[in-house]
Design a protein around this motif. Sequence first.
Motif, short mmCIF file in Angstrom:
data_model
loop_
_atom_site.label_atom_id
_atom_site.label_comp_id
_atom_site.label_asym_id
_atom_site.label_seq_id
_atom_site.Cartn_x
_atom_site.Cartn_y
_atom_site.Cartn_z
N GLY A 1 -4.63 0.51 4.81
CA GLY A 1 -5.98 0.63 4.27
C GLY A 1 -6.16 0.00 2.90
O GLY A 1 -6.97 0.48 2.09
N TRP A 2 -5.43 -1.06 2.60
CA TRP A 2 -5.58 -1.73 1.32
C TRP A 2 -6.98 -2.33 1.18
O TRP A 2 -7.51 -2.94 2.13
N VAL A 3 -7.59 -2.16 0.01
CA VAL A 3 -8.91 -2.74 -0.26
C VAL A 3 -8.77 -4.26 -0.27
O VAL A 3 -7.94 -4.81 -1.00
N PRO A 4 -9.56 -4.98 0.54
CA PRO A 4 -9.37 -6.43 0.65
C PRO A 4 -9.53 -7.18 -0.68
O PRO A 4 -8.70 -8.01 -1.03
N LEU A 5 -10.60 -6.86 -1.40
CA LEU A 5 -10.92 -7.57 -2.65
C LEU A 5 -11.38 -6.57 -3.70
O LEU A 5 -12.14 -5.64 -3.41
N SER A 6 -10.95 -6.79 -4.94
CA SER A 6 -11.44 -5.99 -6.05
C SER A 6 -11.36 -6.83 -7.32
O SER A 6 -10.57 -7.79 -7.39
N VAL A 7 -12.17 -6.47 -8.29
CA VAL A 7 -12.20 -7.19 -9.57
C VAL A 7 -11.88 -6.22 -10.69
O VAL A 7 -12.50 -5.15 -10.81
N ASP A 8 -10.89 -6.56 -11.52
CA ASP A 8 -10.50 -5.72 -12.64
C ASP A 8 -11.55 -5.76 -13.74
O ASP A 8 -12.46 -6.61 -13.74
N ASP A 9 -11.39 -4.88 -14.71
CA ASP A 9 -12.32 -4.84 -15.84
C ASP A 9 -12.30 -6.15 -16.64
O ASP A 9 -13.31 -6.52 -17.26
N ASP A 10 -11.16 -6.84 -16.64
CA ASP A 10 -11.08 -8.10 -17.37
C ASP A 10 -11.53 -9.30 -16.54
O ASP A 10 -11.42 -10.45 -16.98
N ALA B 1 -10.28 -10.27 -13.58
CA ALA B 1 -9.26 -10.79 -12.67
C ALA B 1 -9.55 -10.33 -11.24
O ALA B 1 -9.98 -9.19 -11.02
N LEU B 2 -9.30 -11.20 -10.29
CA LEU B 2 -9.53 -10.90 -8.89
C LEU B 2 -8.23 -10.47 -8.24
O LEU B 2 -7.19 -11.12 -8.40
N ARG B 3 -8.29 -9.37 -7.49
CA ARG B 3 -7.13 -8.89 -6.72
C ARG B 3 -7.43 -9.05 -5.24
O ARG B 3 -8.43 -8.51 -4.75
N VAL B 4 -6.59 -9.79 -4.56
CA VAL B 4 -6.76 -10.06 -3.13
C VAL B 4 -5.59 -9.43 -2.39
O VAL B 4 -4.44 -9.86 -2.58
N ALA B 5 -5.85 -8.45 -1.57
CA ALA B 5 -4.78 -7.80 -0.81
C ALA B 5 -4.18 -8.78 0.19
O ALA B 5 -4.87 -9.67 0.71
N ALA B 6 -2.90 -8.59 0.48
CA ALA B 6 -2.23 -9.45 1.45
C ALA B 6 -2.89 -9.35 2.82
O ALA B 6 -2.88 -10.31 3.60
N THR B 7 -3.49 -8.18 3.12
CA THR B 7 -4.13 -7.98 4.42
C THR B 7 -5.59 -8.43 4.44
O THR B 7 -6.26 -8.30 5.48
N CYS B 8 -6.09 -8.96 3.34
CA CYS B 8 -7.44 -9.52 3.31
C CYS B 8 -7.50 -10.72 4.25
O CYS B 8 -6.65 -11.61 4.19
N THR B 9 -8.48 -10.77 5.12
CA THR B 9 -8.60 -11.91 6.02
C THR B 9 -9.26 -13.09 5.30
O THR B 9 -9.94 -12.92 4.28
N ALA C 1 10.55 -17.68 -1.73
CA ALA C 1 11.48 -17.00 -2.63
C ALA C 1 11.55 -15.51 -2.35
O ALA C 1 12.12 -14.76 -3.14
N LEU C 2 10.98 -15.05 -1.23
CA LEU C 2 11.03 -13.63 -0.89
C LEU C 2 12.46 -13.21 -0.58
O LEU C 2 13.20 -13.91 0.11
N ALA C 3 12.83 -12.03 -1.09
CA ALA C 3 14.13 -11.46 -0.74
C ALA C 3 14.02 -10.80 0.64
O ALA C 3 12.91 -10.50 1.11
N PRO C 4 15.14 -10.57 1.32
CA PRO C 4 15.08 -9.90 2.63
C PRO C 4 14.35 -8.56 2.55
O PRO C 4 14.64 -7.74 1.68
N GLY C 5 13.39 -8.35 3.43
CA GLY C 5 12.63 -7.11 3.46
C GLY C 5 11.48 -7.04 2.48
O GLY C 5 10.71 -6.08 2.49
N GLU C 6 11.33 -8.05 1.62
CA GLU C 6 10.28 -8.05 0.62
C GLU C 6 8.97 -8.51 1.25
O GLU C 6 8.96 -9.31 2.19
N LEU C 7 7.84 -8.02 0.70
CA LEU C 7 6.53 -8.41 1.22
C LEU C 7 5.58 -8.71 0.07
O LEU C 7 5.80 -8.29 -1.07
N VAL C 8 4.51 -9.43 0.38
CA VAL C 8 3.44 -9.68 -0.58
C VAL C 8 2.45 -8.54 -0.49
O VAL C 8 1.90 -8.27 0.58
N ARG C 9 2.24 -7.85 -1.60
CA ARG C 9 1.26 -6.76 -1.64
C ARG C 9 -0.14 -7.29 -1.93
O ARG C 9 -1.12 -6.90 -1.28
N GLU C 10 -0.26 -8.18 -2.91
CA GLU C 10 -1.55 -8.75 -3.27
C GLU C 10 -1.34 -9.98 -4.14
O GLU C 10 -0.22 -10.26 -4.59
#
Length: 286
Positions: A53-62, A64-72, A158-167
């Motif tokens: 249930g990660w939020v697809p897109l959000s904008v910080d107070d400064d 900055a844009l945060r894009v979840a890895a699961t955002c289509t 450069a991902l380590a084994p088992g590592e994933l992109v969160r956002e």
Amino acid sequence: MDLHGVTALEPAGPVLDGTAPTAPGDVWLAGGTWLFSEPQPAARRLLDLTTLGWVPLSVDDDGALRVAATCTVEQLTRWQAAPPLVGQCADAFLAGWKVQGVATVGGNLVTALPAAPMVSLFAALDGVAQLWAPTGAGGVVRRQLPVAELVTGDHATALAPGELVREVVVPASSLAARTAFRRASLTPLGRSASLVVGRLDVGTGGGGELVVTVTAATRAPLQLRWPSSSSLVEAGGPDAAAAAVDSAVDGSEPRRTWHDDVHGHPAWRRAMALAQTADVVRELLA
């Protein structure tokens, strides 16, 4: 594509919170558009990230844009404040609107094709990938890596084994910058053979930082930076920028190697990338 070796499809949450162990053959699943497109002989269990249930897109107070890895890709292009570069890169997908409605930002990044349009987009905007690796003890190890450094070659990261992109986090300064976009392929709707983005950050006096990002033509993203537009003009302008790209591609590492596959010969990719570099710089300096 039927993945005959897969024996389980489970939510990713228990593995990330430590209530379930990792196992050989675990594969993170988001949209699955690439995962299900070809055989995956090593895959045994699919861990579904979309259940978190990660939020697809959000904008910080400064700003900055945060894009979840699961955002289509579709969700990203429908963001009302999206700069023009988002749509330009989305249109570079070798995929129809149905695929863009399922394909995720994170999946496109970690597939790490030289022509991956989300790699082109977030590398050009100095996006920083937030990476998670489950510890198995109820926590995750977090680290950050620029998208331009995350992809290290054709289908290599450069991902380590088992590592994933969160956002992916994109700074507000990059979102406010002027950009210029050039793309070439062998056919009108073919895979990108060379994609060059120029970015001029907002500045004063001699202008802000000028960044040129080359993808598709090279096996991994190649970036060159000048501290200001005036410094590039003094160095020789568009022709100097193209010459700098040419000298940077020396074969010493994947990002410094012209790519070679059925979508374009290295010599042709080089010619297109250098011409596109000059074009994007000329447009930004105009």
